[in-house]
Design a protein around this motif. Structure first.
Motif, PDB file in Angstrom:
ATOM      1  N   UNK A  41     108.507  30.042  61.093  1.00  0.00           N
ATOM      2  CA  UNK A  41     108.635  29.260  61.555  1.00  0.00           C
ATOM      3  C   UNK A  41     110.457  29.179  62.299  1.00  0.00           C
ATOM      4  N   UNK A  42     111.261  29.462  62.997  1.00  0.00           N
ATOM      5  CA  UNK A  42     112.751  28.293  62.888  1.00  0.00           C
ATOM      6  C   UNK A  42     112.427  26.984  63.639  1.00  0.00           C
ATOM      7  N   UNK A  43     112.773  26.538  62.712  1.00  0.00           N
ATOM      8  CA  UNK A  43     113.412  24.897  63.204  1.00  0.00           C
ATOM      9  C   UNK A  43     114.487  24.548  62.935  1.00  0.00           C
ATOM     10  N   UNK A  68     113.142  27.728  68.948  1.00  0.00           N
ATOM     11  CA  UNK A  68     112.454  27.766  67.864  1.00  0.00           C
ATOM     12  C   UNK A  68     111.883  26.141  68.057  1.00  0.00           C
ATOM     13  N   UNK A  69     111.800  25.474  66.708  1.00  0.00           N
ATOM     14  CA  UNK A  69     110.613  23.989  66.639  1.00  0.00           C
ATOM     15  C   UNK A  69     111.914  23.167  66.845  1.00  0.00           C
ATOM     16  N   UNK A  70     112.121  22.292  67.571  1.00  0.00           N
ATOM     17  CA  UNK A  70     113.601  21.894  67.611  1.00  0.00           C
ATOM     18  C   UNK A  70     113.129  20.303  67.787  1.00  0.00           C
ATOM     19  N   UNK A  71     113.969  19.428  66.787  1.00  0.00           N
ATOM     20  CA  UNK A  71     113.763  18.487  65.892  1.00  0.00           C
ATOM     21  C   UNK A  71     114.565  17.274  66.064  1.00  0.00           C
ATOM     22  N   UNK A  72     114.730  15.897  65.833  1.00  0.00           N
ATOM     23  CA  UNK A  72     115.917  15.596  65.036  1.00  0.00           C
ATOM     24  C   UNK A  72     114.938  13.948  63.785  1.00  0.00           C
ATOM     25  N   UNK A  73     115.559  13.976  63.034  1.00  0.00           N
ATOM     26  CA  UNK A  73     115.318  13.336  62.073  1.00  0.00           C
ATOM     27  C   UNK A  73     115.083  11.827  62.589  1.00  0.00           C
ATOM     28  N   UNK A  74     114.120  11.009  61.948  1.00  0.00           N
ATOM     29  CA  UNK A  74     114.256   9.607  62.401  1.00  0.00           C
ATOM     30  C   UNK A  74     113.831   8.532  60.604  1.00  0.00           C
ATOM     31  N   UNK A  79     112.096  10.048  54.252  1.00  0.00           N
ATOM     32  CA  UNK A  79     111.309   9.426  53.902  1.00  0.00           C
ATOM     33  C   UNK A  79     110.485  10.625  53.038  1.00  0.00           C
ATOM     34  N   UNK A  80     110.077  11.827  54.457  1.00  0.00           N
ATOM     35  CA  UNK A  80     109.445  12.873  53.573  1.00  0.00           C
ATOM     36  C   UNK A  80     109.785  14.184  52.680  1.00  0.00           C
ATOM     37  N   UNK A  81     108.855  14.703  52.153  1.00  0.00           N
ATOM     38  CA  UNK A  81     109.207  16.324  52.233  1.00  0.00           C
ATOM     39  C   UNK A  81     109.681  17.386  52.899  1.00  0.00           C
ATOM     40  N   UNK A  82     110.472  17.714  53.084  1.00  0.00           N
ATOM     41  CA  UNK A  82     110.740  19.549  53.647  1.00  0.00           C
ATOM     42  C   UNK A  82     109.833  19.642  54.403  1.00  0.00           C
ATOM     43  N   UNK A  83     108.928  19.653  52.663  1.00  0.00           N
ATOM     44  CA  UNK A  83     107.565  21.354  53.189  1.00  0.00           C
ATOM     45  C   UNK A  83     106.348  20.098  54.651  1.00  0.00           C
ATOM     46  N   UNK A  84     106.867  19.235  53.856  1.00  0.00           N
ATOM     47  CA  UNK A  84     105.951  18.132  55.534  1.00  0.00           C
ATOM     48  C   UNK A  84     106.039  18.235  55.672  1.00  0.00           C
ATOM     49  N   UNK A  85     107.578  17.520  56.766  1.00  0.00           N
ATOM     50  CA  UNK A  85     108.301  17.029  57.615  1.00  0.00           C
ATOM     51  C   UNK A  85     107.386  18.899  58.631  1.00  0.00           C
ATOM     52  N   UNK A  86     108.050  19.904  58.018  1.00  0.00           N
ATOM     53  CA  UNK A  86     108.143  21.282  58.167  1.00  0.00           C
ATOM     54  C   UNK A  86     106.408  21.479  58.592  1.00  0.00           C
ATOM     55  N   UNK A  87     105.295  20.951  58.509  1.00  0.00           N
ATOM     56  CA  UNK A  87     103.931  21.684  58.522  1.00  0.00           C
ATOM     57  C   UNK A  87     103.459  19.977  60.011  1.00  0.00           C
ATOM     58  N   UNK A  88     104.466  18.892  59.789  1.00  0.00           N
ATOM     59  CA  UNK A  88     103.693  18.402  61.192  1.00  0.00           C
ATOM     60  C   UNK A  88     104.273  18.943  61.510  1.00  0.00           C
ATOM     61  N   UNK A  90     105.361  21.678  62.939  1.00  0.00           N
ATOM     62  CA  UNK A  90     104.068  22.694  63.405  1.00  0.00           C
ATOM     63  C   UNK A  90     103.308  22.343  64.202  1.00  0.00           C
ATOM     64  N   UNK A  91     102.632  21.652  63.713  1.00  0.00           N
ATOM     65  CA  UNK A  91     101.610  20.715  64.376  1.00  0.00           C
ATOM     66  C   UNK A  91     101.431  20.228  65.793  1.00  0.00           C
ATOM     67  N   UNK A  92     102.783  19.534  65.801  1.00  0.00           N
ATOM     68  CA  UNK A  92     102.587  18.595  66.963  1.00  0.00           C
ATOM     69  C   UNK A  92     103.407  20.107  67.728  1.00  0.00           C
ATOM     70  N   UNK A  93     104.354  21.145  68.061  1.00  0.00           N
ATOM     71  CA  UNK A  93     104.560  21.897  68.256  1.00  0.00           C
ATOM     72  C   UNK A  93     103.423  22.886  68.914  1.00  0.00           C
ATOM     73  N   UNK A  94     102.393  23.079  67.681  1.00  0.00           N
ATOM     74  CA  UNK A  94     100.594  23.357  68.303  1.00  0.00           C
ATOM     75  C   UNK A  94     100.537  23.414  69.091  1.00  0.00           C
ATOM     76  N   UNK A  95     100.056  21.691  69.619  1.00  0.00           N
ATOM     77  CA  UNK A  95      99.336  20.693  70.032  1.00  0.00           C
ATOM     78  C   UNK A  95     100.157  20.367  71.003  1.00  0.00           C
ATOM     79  N   UNK A  96     101.149  20.828  72.073  1.00  0.00           N
ATOM     80  CA  UNK A  96     101.900  20.570  73.178  1.00  0.00           C
ATOM     81  C   UNK A  96     101.557  21.668  73.830  1.00  0.00           C
ATOM     82  N   UNK A  97     101.985  23.051  72.536  1.00  0.00           N
ATOM     83  CA  UNK A  97     101.939  23.995  73.841  1.00  0.00           C
ATOM     84  C   UNK A  97     100.664  24.130  73.941  1.00  0.00           C
ATOM     85  N   UNK A  98      99.367  23.634  73.162  1.00  0.00           N
ATOM     86  CA  UNK A  98      97.467  23.819  74.234  1.00  0.00           C
ATOM     87  C   UNK A  98      98.329  23.013  74.582  1.00  0.00           C
TER      88      UNK A  98
END
Length: 116
Positions: A41-43, A68-74, A79-88, A90-98
Motif C-alpha cells: 500500500x502507499x502511505x 494512497x492512505x493519507x494520515x497525520x502523526x498524533x 509511540x508506535x512501531x511504524x509497521x503497527x501504525x501502517x497496519x492500523x 490499513x484497517x481504518x482505510x478498509x473500514x471507511x471504504x466499507x
C-alpha cells in the motif's frame, strides 16, 4: 512526490525502518537512504503540518493521480512501531471504504417522491 510538493519536506521511508518507533522515523527521516517503495500500500504520513497544509498536500497529490492512505502523526502514533501504525491505517482505510460503499448501496434503496 518531491517534485510535486515543492515547499514541503518529503522523505521516503525505507523498509529497514519498519520496526522503528514512528517518532524515531520522523526524527531521522532526513538521513534515510533507499526506496520507500516496499509496502503493498502507499502511505503519505504528514508530521507537524497545519490543517491548511494537510488539505493542500492531499489536494495536490490527488490532482496528480497519487492516491494512497493519507494520515497525520498524533502523540499516540509517534509511540508506535511504524509497521503497527501502517497496519492500523490499513484497517481504518478498509473500514471507511466499507462505510462509503454501504452508504452508496443504501442510497439506491430510497425513493424521494416529493410533494405534488
Amino acid at each position: 512526490m518531491k517534485d510535486i510538493l515543492t515547499g514541503f519536506e518529503v522523505y521516503e521511508v525505507p523498509e529497514y525502518c519498519r520496526d522503528w518507533v514512528v517518532e524515531e522515523v520522523v526524527t531521522k527521516a532526513p538521513t534515510f537512504e533507499g526506496s520507500g517503495n516496499w509496502h503493498w500500500r502507499k502511505f503519505i504520513i504528514m508530521h507537524n503540518l497545519s490543517n491548511k497544509n494537510i488539505s493542500k498536500v492531499i489536494k495536490v497529490l490527488r490532482s496528480h493521480g497519487i492516491n494512497g492512505i493519507f494520515a497525520t502523526t498524533t502523540p499516540t502514533s509517534l509511540t508506535w512501531k511504524l509497521e503497527d501504525l501502517l497496519n492500523e491505517l490499513i484497517r481504518e482505510d478498509e473500514y471507511f471504504r466499507r462505510l462509503r460503499e454501504e452508504k452508496q448501496r443504501m442510497s439506491s434503496f430510497y425513493l424521494d417522491i416529493g410533494k405534488s
